[in-house]
Write a protein that holds these residues in place. Sequence first.
Motif, PDB file in Angstrom:
ATOM      1  N   PHE A 142       0.798  -1.327  -0.084  1.00 19.95           N
ATOM      2  CA  PHE A 142       0.147   0.032   0.083  1.00 19.95           C
ATOM      3  C   PHE A 142       0.826   1.211  -0.049  1.00 19.95           C
ATOM      4  CE2 PHE A 142      -2.158   3.399   2.535  1.00 19.95           C
ATOM      5  CZ  PHE A 142      -3.193   3.422   1.734  1.00 19.95           C
ATOM      6  N   VAL A 143       1.841   1.327   0.638  1.00 20.40           N
ATOM      7  CA  VAL A 143       2.732   2.475   0.796  1.00 20.40           C
ATOM      8  C   VAL A 143       3.441   2.513  -0.292  1.00 20.40           C
ATOM      9  CG1 VAL A 143       4.924   3.504   1.954  1.00 20.40           C
ATOM     10  CG2 VAL A 143       3.107   2.421   3.455  1.00 20.40           C
ATOM     11  N   ALA A 198       1.212   4.013  -3.132  1.00 18.94           N
ATOM     12  CA  ALA A 198       0.867   5.255  -2.804  1.00 18.94           C
ATOM     13  C   ALA A 198       1.831   6.054  -3.322  1.00 18.94           C
ATOM     14  CB  ALA A 198       0.426   5.297  -1.511  1.00 18.94           C
ATOM     15  N   LEU A 243       1.997   6.302  -6.987  1.00 15.63           N
ATOM     16  CA  LEU A 243       0.829   7.345  -7.579  1.00 15.63           C
ATOM     17  C   LEU A 243       1.049   8.635  -7.376  1.00 15.63           C
ATOM     18  CD1 LEU A 243      -1.820   7.428  -8.824  1.00 15.63           C
ATOM     19  CD2 LEU A 243      -2.908   7.181  -6.478  1.00 15.63           C
ATOM     20  N   ILE A 244       1.564   9.185  -6.326  1.00 17.02           N
ATOM     21  CA  ILE A 244       1.796  10.374  -5.823  1.00 17.02           C
ATOM     22  C   ILE A 244       2.856  10.951  -6.766  1.00 17.02           C
ATOM     23  CG2 ILE A 244       3.004  12.013  -4.125  1.00 17.02           C
ATOM     24  CD1 ILE A 244       1.431  10.180  -2.147  1.00 17.02           C
TER      25      ILE A 244
END
Length: 206
Positions: free
Chosen positions: A174-175, A178, A181-182
């Motif tokens: 997940f990290v 994320a 994506l950022i």
Amino acid sequence: MRYPLFLIGVLMLVFPVSAVTIPDDVIIGLGNANLSVDNLTSDSFIVENDTFSFYISDNWHSLQLSDTESDSNVWFSISTWTSSQKVWTVSSDTQQIITHMIGGFPANRNIIVYRDGVKYDTIHSDSSGALTWVYDGGFSEHTFSMIVGSTDTNSFPIYHQLLGALVLGAMVIFVLAAAILIGILYHFKNGESFDPISLTLGSCLL
């Protein structure tokens, strides 16, 4: 007046039609030790050599008083006796070791032992719900409790480890997702072009 229930070297069996209570004034002779049982009601009793066994709710509890001093005196009393909790009190001025052989627990479970309300030990019931526990921590008078723990000794450790690994792995994924994506959104916002094949976490965050 106290009187002997058992003569050394002789086997005594008591199998009553209904439950029988041993009076407070009975002394049971076990090898070198004298066992005084406080108002115990049981379906049946067996006394042989250094072991006293009683039968409650289809399950045995045996007390083995081995390695005793001559003329050792032990007092034993039950408070609670169920499939999930067993509470009893033992007192002695001389006895050092008592082996408890107990049935009637759920199978393959952690059984937590308390001495005078403080956690003392953790043992495990076998596939039939029985266990053997040797207490050699010294006496005067102690109240012992055995309470069924919340874990299955066969499956819990592996299950716990797998669950922890899955949770940790999901958090890491997940990290990383994320962060990537950022980085992508940051590049698009600034009108920058990039090669998706060579995209790395480091270049995304720059």
